[in-house]
Design an enzyme around this catalytic site. Structure first.
Site, PDB file in Angstrom:
ATOM      1  N   THR A 258      77.196  50.621 -24.538  1.00 28.29           N
ATOM      2  CA  THR A 258      78.463  50.265 -25.163  1.00 28.29           C
ATOM      3  C   THR A 258      78.321  50.466 -26.667  1.00 28.29           C
ATOM      4  O   THR A 258      77.286  50.160 -27.256  1.00 28.29           O
ATOM      5  CB  THR A 258      78.872  48.816 -24.849  1.00 28.29           C
ATOM      6  OG1 THR A 258      79.106  48.718 -23.446  1.00 28.29           O
ATOM      7  CG2 THR A 258      80.158  48.420 -25.568  1.00 28.29           C
ATOM      8  N   PHE A 260      79.885  49.657 -30.390  1.00 30.15           N
ATOM      9  CA  PHE A 260      80.653  48.617 -31.066  1.00 30.15           C
ATOM     10  C   PHE A 260      81.023  49.100 -32.461  1.00 30.15           C
ATOM     11  O   PHE A 260      80.252  49.830 -33.084  1.00 30.15           O
ATOM     12  CB  PHE A 260      79.809  47.351 -31.217  1.00 30.15           C
ATOM     13  CG  PHE A 260      79.473  46.696 -29.903  1.00 30.15           C
ATOM     14  CD1 PHE A 260      80.238  45.654 -29.401  1.00 30.15           C
ATOM     15  CD2 PHE A 260      78.395  47.132 -29.153  1.00 30.15           C
ATOM     16  CE1 PHE A 260      79.932  45.065 -28.185  1.00 30.15           C
ATOM     17  CE2 PHE A 260      78.078  46.545 -27.930  1.00 30.15           C
ATOM     18  CZ  PHE A 260      78.854  45.505 -27.451  1.00 30.15           C
TER      19      PHE A 260
END
Ligand SMILES: C=C(O[C@@H]1C=C(C(=O)O)C=C[C@H]1O)C(=O)O
Length: 357
Positions: A258, A260
């Site tokens: 992921t 960010f």
């Protein structure tokens, strides 16, 4: 035992540690001076471009045997501690503690900060816009599930700028209070995590009910209080809530990551290796996207990411989220941005910031 041989080596280590300690405190004193200079003009404490340069320098100078990656982790913490002597920055993130967002916060800022858990991505933006937090860390994209739409939508409207990005490996484990599936009737997790483990769940527990909850950490908390609940979360979250592991690393994509975005009220200056995120919309006509991107190739600016979101006007119009190499202050990026701005129906620079080190 070998202690006779170890003793002189340990004495060497003690002497080296004393020298490192002395140097660390010298470094910290200089950082305090930097803090005083900044205080005179109310200048920002956290300077991501400078920290990126320090980390790159250390990797370039490193001759081993320590790995660059470990050297950078150490220096990230050294800078974090030095920075905290100027002021402890407050960083908002999608809580509760134990989420991957929290891991991303520490990866970017080190441990010497005040981490502020928020109940939603909206709240992270609000806290940062209001100044309750200096920065916010929000998920922007998952390698298997794609964009985090709420973040993209909020970036469109916010007055904050992206000042950095952090990517972390996302590994999910199935955990419960007993460490087994005995008596478990529900598997809880954030909807993204359920989606990322879908094939594995279908194969191993097709008949156990799945329930989407606010976060994986919330699922872990629920499992810690109820033998009938198993949670999908990070092992860190499981550890925090005293859960036992039923199966580790169950995400369908072993390279699940992921990304960010770090958002703040700071415009980052060039670090030497930067990228720029923009969002734009085209007039709804033939060839519009092609024309839209022409200024990038004309000025030799490389595009590294391209994402579209419906503009929700009902007219099949889209917002395009584009990342390009370089800083908006670089001449060729600036020239391309100026041209894009002229032609686009909507144009916004979300921020220029250092590429991940
Ligand atoms: C010391 C400074 O302040 C902070 C701490 C840094 C460090 O410890 O090297 C680097 C950048 C800033 O985030 C600085 O701006 O140079």
């Amino acid at each position: 035992m070998n202690d006779n041989k170890l003793l002189p080596l340990r004495e060497k280590i003690d002497a080296i540690d004393a020298a490192i300690l002395e140097l660390l405190n010298q470094r910290a004193s200089v950082a305090q001076e930097v803090g005083h200079v900044k205080a005179e003009t109310n200048a920002p404490v956290f300077r991501p471009e400078r920290e990126a340069q320090v980390l790159r320098n250390m990797a370039a100078k490193n001759t081993g045997p320590l790995l660059n990656e470990d050297i950078q982790l150490i220096f990230r913490e050294v800078m974090s501690a030095c920075r905290a002597l100027e002021r402890r920055v407050v960083v908002a993130f999608l809580g509760p503690v134990g989420t991957f967002s929290e891991q991303a916060v520490y990866k970017q800022f080190g441990r010497a900060i005040e981490a502020l858990p928020c109940i939603s991505i909206d709240e992270v933006f609000r806290a940062t816009e209001a100044g309750t937090a200096d920065f916010g860390v929000v998920p922007i994209e998952n390698s298997s599930e794609g964009a985090i739409n709420r973040t993209l939508d909020l970036l469109l409207q916010t007055s904050l700028a992206i000042s950095g990005e952090v990517a972390i490996a996302v590994q999910h484990s199935l955990m419960s209070k007993s460490g087994t599936m005995e008596g478990v009737t529900r598997i809880c997790a954030h909807s993204q995590a359920l989606a990322q483990c879908q094939a594995w769940l279908n194969q191993h527990y097709p008949h156990v009910e799945r329930q989407a909850v606010a976060s994986n950490a919330e699922a872990a908390r629920m499992a810690s209080a109820d033998f009938s609940v198993a949670a999908i979360a990070s092992e860190i979250a499981g550890h925090q809530y005293n859960l036992g592991i039923v199966s580790a690393h169950i995400q369908d994509d072993p390279h699940n990551r992921t990304r960010f975005a770090v958002v703040g009220r700071l415009n980052t200056t060039p670090s030497g290796k930067d990228q720029t995120s923009i969002v734009l919309a085209t007039p709804n006509k033939a060839g519009a996207v092609y024309n839209l991107l022409a200024p990038l190739s004309k000025h030799g600016v490389s595009m590294t990411r391209f994402e579209s979101r419906p503009a929700r006007t009902g007219n099949w119009e889209y917002y395009f989220y584009v990342d390009v190499e370089g800083h908006a202050m670089d001449a060729k990026v600036k020239a391309a941005m100026d041209e894009l701005n002229q032609d686009a129906a909507f144009f916004k620079i979300l921020g220029s910031y250092p590429c991940t080190v």
